[in-house]
Write an enzyme that holds these catalytic residues in place. Structure first.
Site, PDB file in Angstrom:
ATOM      1  N   ASP A 273       0.834  -1.206   0.000  1.00 33.21           N
ATOM      2  CA  ASP A 273       0.000   0.000   0.000  1.00 33.21           C
ATOM      3  C   ASP A 273       0.873   1.262   0.000  1.00 33.21           C
ATOM      4  O   ASP A 273       1.641   1.495   0.944  1.00 33.21           O
ATOM      5  CB  ASP A 273      -0.870  -0.077   1.263  1.00 33.21           C
ATOM      6  CG  ASP A 273      -2.022   0.890   1.261  1.00 33.21           C
ATOM      7  OD1 ASP A 273      -2.104   1.723   0.344  1.00 33.21           O
ATOM      8  OD2 ASP A 273      -2.841   0.808   2.187  1.00 33.21           O
ATOM      9  N   GLU A 312      -2.296   1.325  -4.847  1.00 35.39           N
ATOM     10  CA  GLU A 312      -1.859   2.722  -5.005  1.00 35.39           C
ATOM     11  C   GLU A 312      -2.984   3.538  -5.623  1.00 35.39           C
ATOM     12  O   GLU A 312      -2.758   4.564  -6.220  1.00 35.39           O
ATOM     13  CB  GLU A 312      -0.518   2.830  -5.731  1.00 35.39           C
ATOM     14  CG  GLU A 312      -0.376   2.020  -6.999  1.00 35.39           C
ATOM     15  CD  GLU A 312      -1.049   2.714  -8.170  1.00 35.39           C
ATOM     16  OE1 GLU A 312      -2.182   2.297  -8.516  1.00 35.39           O
ATOM     17  OE2 GLU A 312      -0.445   3.642  -8.747  1.00 35.39           O
ATOM     18  N   GLY A 314      -4.960   3.402  -8.052  1.00 29.10           N
ATOM     19  CA  GLY A 314      -5.151   3.668  -9.481  1.00 29.10           C
ATOM     20  C   GLY A 314      -4.288   4.787 -10.024  1.00 29.10           C
ATOM     21  O   GLY A 314      -4.440   5.187 -11.186  1.00 29.10           O
ATOM     22  N   ASP A 336     -10.474   4.258  -1.273  1.00 27.98           N
ATOM     23  CA  ASP A 336     -11.073   3.241  -0.393  1.00 27.98           C
ATOM     24  C   ASP A 336     -12.593   3.188  -0.515  1.00 27.98           C
ATOM     25  O   ASP A 336     -13.265   4.218  -0.506  1.00 27.98           O
ATOM     26  CB  ASP A 336     -10.731   3.553   1.072  1.00 27.98           C
ATOM     27  CG  ASP A 336      -9.269   3.302   1.366  1.00 27.98           C
ATOM     28  OD1 ASP A 336      -8.477   3.175   0.411  1.00 27.98           O
ATOM     29  OD2 ASP A 336      -8.926   3.246   2.547  1.00 27.98           O
TER      30      ASP A 336
HETATM   31  C1  GLA Z   1      -5.371   2.305   2.827  1.00 29.48           C
HETATM   32  C2  GLA Z   1      -5.899   1.160   1.963  1.00 29.48           C
HETATM   33  C3  GLA Z   1      -6.932   0.377   2.756  1.00 29.48           C
HETATM   34  C4  GLA Z   1      -6.291  -0.170   4.032  1.00 29.48           C
HETATM   35  C5  GLA Z   1      -5.683   0.970   4.828  1.00 29.48           C
HETATM   36  C6  GLA Z   1      -4.854   0.456   5.990  1.00 29.48           C
HETATM   37  O1  GLA Z   1      -6.355   3.224   3.124  1.00 29.48           O
HETATM   38  O2  GLA Z   1      -6.457   1.657   0.784  1.00 29.48           O
HETATM   39  O3  GLA Z   1      -7.458  -0.685   1.982  1.00 29.48           O
HETATM   40  O4  GLA Z   1      -5.305  -1.116   3.679  1.00 29.48           O
HETATM   41  O5  GLA Z   1      -4.836   1.774   4.035  1.00 29.48           O
HETATM   42  O6  GLA Z   1      -4.216   1.483   6.675  1.00 29.48           O
END
Ligand code: GLA
Length: 515
Positions: A273, A312, A314, A336
């Site tokens: 991530d 990341e 997109g 998210d």
């Molecule tokens: C980002 C990701 C989520 C999750 C959180 C964890 O927001 O997009 O899916 O993994 O981090 O901190």
């Protein structure tokens, strides 16, 4: 993305920043560091910096947390200090709520309590330097090359991930229980395989630089062995940045070492991530590719089959080719998801235009499922499952598998819908018509049949119509059989169309076969 700090903070608690032991300077001006313990009993801290300026009775400055620098303003009168962040209108939804600070400043000592929504935090306030707030200098990244296909994820990965339901409140016992529930519920029999631990498992590094789990996960190898003993596979999470999105330890400077650690634990899947690496490197496609390639290479060098999930959001059109070149098996294409109709509908329908970039081993990931988390109706969750399956999206459940209702189970475990998601010959979904609130999507399947989804995106029930003229030429003049995949029953056609009432935010999914 600016995904974090506040989103996690909203899920945590505590009370009052302990009085700061301070001296030296008698003015407020400068940097201050708050070491706020994470509240989930894992023994980790979140570093937050305040940059404060005093002018008469006014206090100004900013709250600096990696890529967030939120302006703040308030007052200092007779030693009593009060200020709050002033989120800009452009701040993401979870950063719109001000964080409020109260306390005392006297003889150079600052004591504060920090209130974030319903939660008040405890921690220590110390003098800091500007340098402490700055991200590390970039390290060299590998030269761009095309990594070989690792042969994994021939169909979209299916499993479970801890984040959507549990965020930071996840530990070894929960993960074991989720593996048990995946088997007991029958989910493992219909294709769900991966049990994935998301963010907040990390503590820090030992003297040799090895990543160490925090006290919620006392023995990762034993946990992996347990999950494997159930016939399942286990996934873990990290960031290429110095910190993860929840500000836990990331893999920056330790990429190869971390890949080796995961392999030694028996890890089968990594979600990687971007998070704070955005503060270290420029945000362009070649740099992103190099960042992801570094871990892709490191995973391949372990010779353990590890599904590689890029997260990341997109950026840099990851689907357009470089995600695959960097060794990725799947890549997030959006920010998210939330457990709301608005979020799921917006994400899901935005994916149709990039569906054609998918191929076996390399999948678009519009984020994990929210089915069963309580924020949507059963019809909306059926839409979620149907849409993700038409898109050939990974099916990563995000609910508590131990307490699923029959209805949630029937949605996550509809084998006729799962068969569309997992169709062995991937062909992309297209929108064949859009009439008012009704969107009709169609996807050809390996056996010559087609899956058709009649979606009602509007707030009232509506008639959805599928015109047989939209069928591929191979259906011409043939007798057709039509099955409703949520009713699990055959349905009959009118002469040249199929028309039916589609519930609010609901879906009718058909599989049409020429005989
Ligand atoms: C980002 C990701 C989520 C999750 C959180 C964890 O927001 O997009 O899916 O993994 O981090 O901190």
């Amino acid at each position: 993305m600016r995904a974090f700090p506040r989103a996690l903070l909203a899920g945590v608690m505590a009370c009052c920043l302990a009085p700061a032991v301070m001296a030296a300077q008698h003015r407020l001006d400068g940097y201050w560091e708050l070491r706020v313990p994470n509240p989930d009993g894992d023994g980790t801290f979140r570093d937050t910096y305040l940059q404060l300026r005093q002018s008469g009775g006014d206090v100004r400055g900013s709250l600096v947390r990696w890529h967030d620098a939120l302006p703040l303003a308030g007052t200092l009168k007779n030693g009593v200090i009060e200020f709050a962040t002033e989120p800009p209108a452009s701040a993401p939804r979870w950063e719109q709520r001000p964080i409020v600070f109260h306390g005392a400043f006297s003889h150079g000592s600052l004591s504060l309590s920090m209130q974030d929504g319903d939660h008040t935090y405890s921690g220590v306030v110390m003098r800091a330097t500007e340098a402490a707030t700055e991200p590390p200098k970039p390290l060299p990244l590998p030269a761009l090359q095309d990594l070989p296909d690792n042969g994994l994820a021939r169909t979209p990965p299916m499993g479970w991930n801890s984040w959507n339901k549990f965020a930071g409140k996840i530990d070894d016992a929960d993960v074991r229980a989720m593996a048990d529930a995946m088997v007991a519920s029958g989910m493992s029999k219909v294709g769900y395989t991966y049990i994935n631990i998301d963010d907040t498992w990390e503590l820090g590094r030992d003297a040799a630089g090895n990543i160490v789990p925090n006290r919620k996960f006392p023995d990762m190898k034993a946990l992996a062995d347990y999950v494997h003993s159930k016939g399942l596979k286990i996934g873990i999470y990290s960031s290429p940045g110095p910190k993860t999105c929840a500000l836990y330890e990331g893999s920056f400077g330790h990429v190869r070492q971390d890949a080796e650690t995961y392999a030694s634990w028996g890890i089968d899947y990594l979600k990687y991530d971007l998070c704070t690496d955005l503060d270290v490197y420029p945000d362009d496609a070649p740099t992103l590719q190099a960042i992801y390639e570094e871990m892709g290479q490191a995973l391949q060098a372990t010779h353990r089959p590890i599904v590689y999930s890029l997260c990341e959001y997109g950026r840099g059109k990851v689907w357009s080719g470089w995600g695959e070149k960097s060794g990725g098996n799947l890549w997030r294409t959006t920010g998210d998801i939330e457990d709301t109709w608005k979020s799921m509908d917006a994400i899901g329908f935005s994916q149709i235009k990039i569906a054609r970039y998918v191929k076996p081993g390399h999948w678009n990931d519009p984020d994990m499922l929210e089915i069963g988390n309580g924020g949507m109706t059963a019809d909306e969750y059926r839409t979620h499952m149907s849409l993700w399956s038409l898109l050939a999206a990974p099916l990563i459940a995000g609910n508590d598998l131990r307490t699923m209702t029959e209805e949630t189970r029937s949605i996550l475990m509809n084998t006729e819908i799962i068969a569309i998601d997992q169709d062995p010959k991937f062909m992309p979904v297209t929108e064949v018509s859009h009439d008012g609130a009704i969107a009709v999507l169609m996807r050809p399947l390996h056996d010559g049949s087609v899956a058709v989804g009649l979606f009602n995106r509007g707030p009232v029930p509506a008639t959805g119509t599928f015109s047989l003229a939209s069928l591929p030429a191979s259906f011409k003049g043939k007798q057709l059989s039509v099955r409703d995949l949520w009713q699990h029953a055959g349905v009959s056609l009118n002469n040249d169309s199929y028309a039916t009432t589609v519930p609010t935010h609901g879906v009718v999914m058909l599989r049409i076969t020429a005989r």
